[in-house]
Design an enzyme around this catalytic site. Structure first.
Site, PDB file in Angstrom:
ATOM      1  N   ASP A 105      -4.790   0.554  11.468  1.00 57.14           N
ATOM      2  CA  ASP A 105      -4.257   1.234  10.283  1.00 57.14           C
ATOM      3  C   ASP A 105      -5.297   1.015   9.194  1.00 57.14           C
ATOM      4  O   ASP A 105      -5.402  -0.081   8.636  1.00 57.14           O
ATOM      5  CB  ASP A 105      -2.890   0.671   9.854  1.00 57.14           C
ATOM      6  CG  ASP A 105      -2.371   1.375   8.598  1.00 57.14           C
ATOM      7  OD1 ASP A 105      -3.054   2.301   8.102  1.00 57.14           O
ATOM      8  OD2 ASP A 105      -1.280   0.996   8.119  1.00 57.14           O
TER       9      ASP A 105
ATOM     10  N   SER B  59       0.883  -1.188   0.000  1.00 59.87           N
ATOM     11  CA  SER B  59       0.000   0.000   0.000  1.00 59.87           C
ATOM     12  C   SER B  59       0.912   1.227   0.000  1.00 59.87           C
ATOM     13  O   SER B  59       0.991   1.996   0.945  1.00 59.87           O
ATOM     14  CB  SER B  59      -0.929  -0.011   1.210  1.00 59.87           C
ATOM     15  OG  SER B  59      -0.236   0.058   2.423  1.00 59.87           O
TER      16      SER B  59
ATOM     17  N   HIS C 296      -3.187  -6.409   2.177  1.00 51.92           N
ATOM     18  CA  HIS C 296      -2.315  -7.415   2.805  1.00 51.92           C
ATOM     19  C   HIS C 296      -3.018  -8.726   3.131  1.00 51.92           C
ATOM     20  O   HIS C 296      -2.372  -9.710   3.477  1.00 51.92           O
ATOM     21  CB  HIS C 296      -1.718  -6.879   4.114  1.00 51.92           C
ATOM     22  CG  HIS C 296      -0.867  -5.668   3.936  1.00 51.92           C
ATOM     23  ND1 HIS C 296      -0.505  -4.866   4.975  1.00 51.92           N
ATOM     24  CD2 HIS C 296      -0.299  -5.132   2.826  1.00 51.92           C
ATOM     25  CE1 HIS C 296       0.247  -3.872   4.533  1.00 51.92           C
ATOM     26  NE2 HIS C 296       0.384  -4.008   3.226  1.00 51.92           N
TER      27      HIS C 296
ATOM     28  N   GLN D  25      -6.849  -2.117   6.708  1.00 49.43           N
ATOM     29  CA  GLN D  25      -5.638  -2.920   6.455  1.00 49.43           C
ATOM     30  C   GLN D  25      -5.108  -3.665   7.689  1.00 49.43           C
ATOM     31  O   GLN D  25      -4.633  -4.786   7.584  1.00 49.43           O
ATOM     32  CB  GLN D  25      -4.544  -2.003   5.903  1.00 49.43           C
ATOM     33  CG  GLN D  25      -3.254  -2.695   5.530  1.00 49.43           C
ATOM     34  CD  GLN D  25      -2.270  -1.719   4.922  1.00 49.43           C
ATOM     35  OE1 GLN D  25      -2.345  -1.434   3.743  1.00 49.43           O
ATOM     36  NE2 GLN D  25      -1.335  -1.211   5.716  1.00 49.43           N
ATOM     37  N   GLU D  26      -5.163  -2.993   8.853  1.00 51.44           N
ATOM     38  CA  GLU D  26      -4.525  -3.597  10.042  1.00 51.44           C
ATOM     39  C   GLU D  26      -5.368  -3.364  11.288  1.00 51.44           C
ATOM     40  O   GLU D  26      -5.826  -2.242  11.538  1.00 51.44           O
ATOM     41  CB  GLU D  26      -3.137  -2.971  10.263  1.00 51.44           C
ATOM     42  CG  GLU D  26      -2.229  -3.149   9.072  1.00 51.44           C
ATOM     43  CD  GLU D  26      -0.894  -2.410   9.209  1.00 51.44           C
ATOM     44  OE1 GLU D  26      -0.584  -1.910  10.316  1.00 51.44           O
ATOM     45  OE2 GLU D  26      -0.178  -2.326   8.201  1.00 51.44           O
TER      46      GLU D  26
ATOM     47  N   GLU E 112       1.584  -9.736   6.599  1.00 55.02           N
ATOM     48  CA  GLU E 112       2.351  -9.330   7.777  1.00 55.02           C
ATOM     49  C   GLU E 112       2.180 -10.300   8.938  1.00 55.02           C
ATOM     50  O   GLU E 112       2.463  -9.967  10.090  1.00 55.02           O
ATOM     51  CB  GLU E 112       1.960  -7.906   8.195  1.00 55.02           C
ATOM     52  CG  GLU E 112       2.350  -6.890   7.129  1.00 55.02           C
ATOM     53  CD  GLU E 112       2.196  -5.452   7.590  1.00 55.02           C
ATOM     54  OE1 GLU E 112       1.705  -5.218   8.707  1.00 55.02           O
ATOM     55  OE2 GLU E 112       2.587  -4.559   6.814  1.00 55.02           O
TER      56      GLU E 112
ATOM     57  N   GLU F 212      -4.348   5.097  12.224  1.00 59.98           N
ATOM     58  CA  GLU F 212      -3.377   5.483  11.183  1.00 59.98           C
ATOM     59  C   GLU F 212      -4.110   5.583   9.839  1.00 59.98           C
ATOM     60  O   GLU F 212      -4.983   4.758   9.546  1.00 59.98           O
ATOM     61  CB  GLU F 212      -2.286   4.401  11.135  1.00 59.98           C
ATOM     62  CG  GLU F 212      -1.233   4.603  10.062  1.00 59.98           C
ATOM     63  CD  GLU F 212      -0.229   3.443  10.045  1.00 59.98           C
ATOM     64  OE1 GLU F 212      -0.006   2.806  11.095  1.00 59.98           O
ATOM     65  OE2 GLU F 212       0.327   3.179   8.974  1.00 59.98           O
TER      66      GLU F 212
ATOM     67  N   LYS G  65       6.303  -0.986  14.599  1.00 62.62           N
ATOM     68  CA  LYS G  65       5.275  -1.752  13.914  1.00 62.62           C
ATOM     69  C   LYS G  65       5.999  -2.758  13.026  1.00 62.62           C
ATOM     70  O   LYS G  65       6.564  -2.401  11.995  1.00 62.62           O
ATOM     71  CB  LYS G  65       4.403  -0.796  13.092  1.00 62.62           C
ATOM     72  CG  LYS G  65       2.994  -1.300  12.931  1.00 62.62           C
ATOM     73  CD  LYS G  65       2.078  -0.299  12.269  1.00 62.62           C
ATOM     74  CE  LYS G  65       2.240  -0.272  10.783  1.00 62.62           C
ATOM     75  NZ  LYS G  65       1.075   0.279  10.067  1.00 62.62           N
TER      76      LYS G  65
ATOM     77  N   LYS H  32       9.308   5.156   7.931  1.00 62.41           N
ATOM     78  CA  LYS H  32       9.771   4.057   7.078  1.00 62.41           C
ATOM     79  C   LYS H  32      10.938   4.587   6.256  1.00 62.41           C
ATOM     80  O   LYS H  32      10.726   5.404   5.333  1.00 62.41           O
ATOM     81  CB  LYS H  32       8.652   3.619   6.129  1.00 62.41           C
ATOM     82  CG  LYS H  32       7.432   2.993   6.803  1.00 62.41           C
ATOM     83  CD  LYS H  32       6.311   2.892   5.781  1.00 62.41           C
ATOM     84  CE  LYS H  32       5.180   1.983   6.243  1.00 62.41           C
ATOM     85  NZ  LYS H  32       4.017   2.082   5.326  1.00 62.41           N
TER      86      LYS H  32
ATOM     87  N   HIS I  86       8.410  -1.474   9.720  1.00 59.44           N
ATOM     88  CA  HIS I  86       8.778  -2.374   8.620  1.00 59.44           C
ATOM     89  C   HIS I  86       7.948  -2.033   7.385  1.00 59.44           C
ATOM     90  O   HIS I  86       7.161  -1.085   7.407  1.00 59.44           O
ATOM     91  CB  HIS I  86       8.494  -3.817   9.066  1.00 59.44           C
ATOM     92  CG  HIS I  86       7.005  -4.084   9.202  1.00 59.44           C
ATOM     93  ND1 HIS I  86       6.469  -5.331   9.279  1.00 59.44           N
ATOM     94  CD2 HIS I  86       5.928  -3.231   9.253  1.00 59.44           C
ATOM     95  CE1 HIS I  86       5.144  -5.254   9.363  1.00 59.44           C
ATOM     96  NE2 HIS I  86       4.804  -3.995   9.368  1.00 59.44           N
ATOM     97  N   ARG I  87       8.044  -2.834   6.319  1.00 61.80           N
ATOM     98  CA  ARG I  87       7.108  -2.785   5.205  1.00 61.80           C
ATOM     99  C   ARG I  87       6.442  -4.151   5.096  1.00 61.80           C
ATOM    100  O   ARG I  87       6.912  -5.132   5.677  1.00 61.80           O
ATOM    101  CB  ARG I  87       7.811  -2.461   3.867  1.00 61.80           C
ATOM    102  CG  ARG I  87       8.523  -1.142   3.780  1.00 61.80           C
ATOM    103  CD  ARG I  87       7.670   0.061   4.102  1.00 61.80           C
ATOM    104  NE  ARG I  87       6.476   0.227   3.296  1.00 61.80           N
ATOM    105  CZ  ARG I  87       6.273   1.219   2.415  1.00 61.80           C
ATOM    106  NH1 ARG I  87       7.225   2.115   2.221  1.00 61.80           N
ATOM    107  NH2 ARG I  87       5.143   1.340   1.758  1.00 61.80           N
ATOM    108  N   SER I  88       5.366  -4.213   4.315  1.00 61.29           N
ATOM    109  CA  SER I  88       4.670  -5.503   4.213  1.00 61.29           C
ATOM    110  C   SER I  88       5.521  -6.546   3.475  1.00 61.29           C
ATOM    111  O   SER I  88       5.410  -7.740   3.736  1.00 61.29           O
ATOM    112  CB  SER I  88       3.317  -5.321   3.542  1.00 61.29           C
ATOM    113  OG  SER I  88       3.457  -4.622   2.328  1.00 61.29           O
TER     114      SER I  88
ATOM    115  N   ASP J 130       0.886   7.937   7.742  1.00 61.37           N
ATOM    116  CA  ASP J 130       1.818   7.061   7.015  1.00 61.37           C
ATOM    117  C   ASP J 130       1.824   7.530   5.554  1.00 61.37           C
ATOM    118  O   ASP J 130       2.698   8.311   5.148  1.00 61.37           O
ATOM    119  CB  ASP J 130       1.374   5.606   7.176  1.00 61.37           C
ATOM    120  CG  ASP J 130       2.151   4.649   6.294  1.00 61.37           C
ATOM    121  OD1 ASP J 130       3.212   5.044   5.768  1.00 61.37           O
ATOM    122  OD2 ASP J 130       1.713   3.491   6.099  1.00 61.37           O
TER     123      ASP J 130
END
Ligand code: PGA
Ligand code: ZN
Length: 421
Positions: A249, A42, A162, A170-171, A212, A292, A395, A344, A372-374, A319
């Site tokens: 998120d 994303s 994800h 997303q999260e 993730e 987020e 995260k 990031k 991190h990143r996915s 983000d």
């Protein structure tokens, strides 16, 4: 004074099986370090550019051979002979050479790979753990922070881009109380993760995992995912609002189009006022600690309304809105759009620029979340980075899958090391 004597790169695979860059760096004093860079799904449109070959016959267009060649032929040789302690000079050499605003000439993935491996190999030369060397660099950048083993934000349920399930958000996060030591926070995350897995199984929902490491269930609505998470926590030994908190998120850019947000919780698309009302409703039920990317990445006015509605109650994290970009962070401070930043390094492209962004955010008393990143590798650089800059939170996904736990495990080792001192 150790100097960089050689830099060489190769293409490897990330956790999604998508090509990324691994780079090695040798000093004239003999030390060698290797580092690799992650990749998002994303991805915000204001991020620095990740260079891919776009050749459909090679890895379905995803290969990074050109970026690797850029390191081997141009960027690497440009830093040969530089003092490896001078991270700022190394990074500015790379930035100048590329010469574009968004690092599109040689690729932010190529540039960051060199920037990070230089930091790593310098810590070897200085005989310091990486997080302590990063702390020195942070202080040099004017960040007034001690090393700190950050509180983890666990991504327990994966939706959006994800997840294999059907959720728009997303999260769905579980955040242990900041008073917990890291090893206690990790235990708490793992126990809730295991309880949630069993709970989803019992409900007949999909409980395989997303990019993730969080579960990617097929539930009816996004609110249902929060409710399942809430109930799993109640079944565990932890109390919501005391031991653990919930967060989201939303990654709203993904389901935004022409002024409207389309989510499965509502039969018709929502404008920003209606979505804000929905967030208020969710918050009154679940008492979120953090939200987020609640609105799309250029929805500044909506972000300001969110800030007005929630400031003082929860951390509003940018983000995609901020893209670890100093100008966007300054604007968000001035316009009161958020009070937390997801950091990031690959959104901006060098260690020095990432530190500059953290300095700006810290001066505004924002919360810092190193992320991190996915698409990840097993490199745990970001764990040392988080501790070195004194991040409030990290995260790193769910407490599962090798590329996620390599970061959590690194934090365990660092915490033990710091407690022994
Ligand atoms: P990404 O997701 O790495 O796919 O961008 C992480 C996030 O949005 O926080
Ligand atoms: Zn995000």
């Amino acid at each position: 004074m150790a100097k960089i004597s050689k830099v060489w790169a190769r293409q490897i695979l990330d956790s999604r099986g998508i090509p990324t860059i691994e780079v090695s760096c040798r000093l004239d004093s003999g030390e060698i370090a290797t580092s690799s860079v992650p990749s998002g799904a994303s991805t915000g449109k204001h991020e620095a550019i990740e260079l891919r070959d776009d050749n459909k016959d090679l890895y379905c267009g995803k290969s990074v051979f050109k970026a690797v060649q850029n390191i081997n032929d141009v960027l690497g040789p440009s830093v040969w002979g530089l003092d490896v302690n001078d991270q700022e000079k190394i990074d500015s050499r790379l930035i100048e050479l590329d010469g574009t605003e968004n690092k599109s000439k040689y690729g932010a993935n190529a540039i960051l790979a060199i920037s990070e491996v230089a930091t790593k190999v310098c810590s070897y030369a200085n005989k310091k753990p990486l997080y302590l060397w990063i702390n020195d660099l942070a202080k040099r950048a004017g960040i007034n922070s001690q090393t700190h083993v950050s509180t983890p934000i666990f991504n327990m349920i994966n939706g959006g881009l994800h997840g294999a399930g059907n959720l728009d958000f997303q999260e769905f996060h579980v955040i242990p109380a900041t008073s917990k030591k890291f090893d206690e926070a990790l235990r708490c995350g793992v126990e809730i993760y295991m309880t949630l897995g069993k709970d989803l199984e019992r409900r007949g929902a999909i409980h395989s995992v997303g990019d993730e490491g969080g579960y990617a269930p097929n539930l009816f609505t996004n609110a249902d995912a929060l409710q399942v998470l809430y109930e799993s926590i109640k079944q565990s030994n932890y109390q919501i609002g005391r031991d653990v908190f919930l967060g989201l998120d939303v990654a709203a850019t993904v389901f935004y189009s022409n002024g409207e947000y389309k989510i499965r919780d509502k039969s018709t698309p929502l404008n920003d006022e209606a979505l804000l009302e929905y967030y208020k409703q969710i918050n009154s039920q679940y008492h979120l600690a953090l939200i987020e990317d609640a609105f799309y990445e250029d929805g500044w006015d909506s972000w300001k309304k969110l800030y007005q509605a929630f400031q003082g109650q929860l951390t509003i994290v940018g983000d995609d809105l901020l893209a670890t970009n100093p100008e966007r962070v300054v604007r968000a401070i001035q316009e009161k759009a958020c009070n937390g930043i997801l950091v990031k390094p690959n959104q901006v492209g060098t260690v020095t620029e990432t530190l500059k962004v953290i300095k700006i955010a810290r001066d505004a008393e924002w919360k810092i979340i190193s992320s991190h990143r996915s698409g990840e590798t097993n490199d745990s650089f970001i764990a040392d980075f988080a501790v070195g800059v004194g991040s409030d939170f990290v995260k790193f996904g769910a407490p599962a899958r090798g590329e996620r736990v390599s970061k959590y495990n690194r934090l365990l080792a660092i915490e033990q090391e710091l407690l022994r001192k």
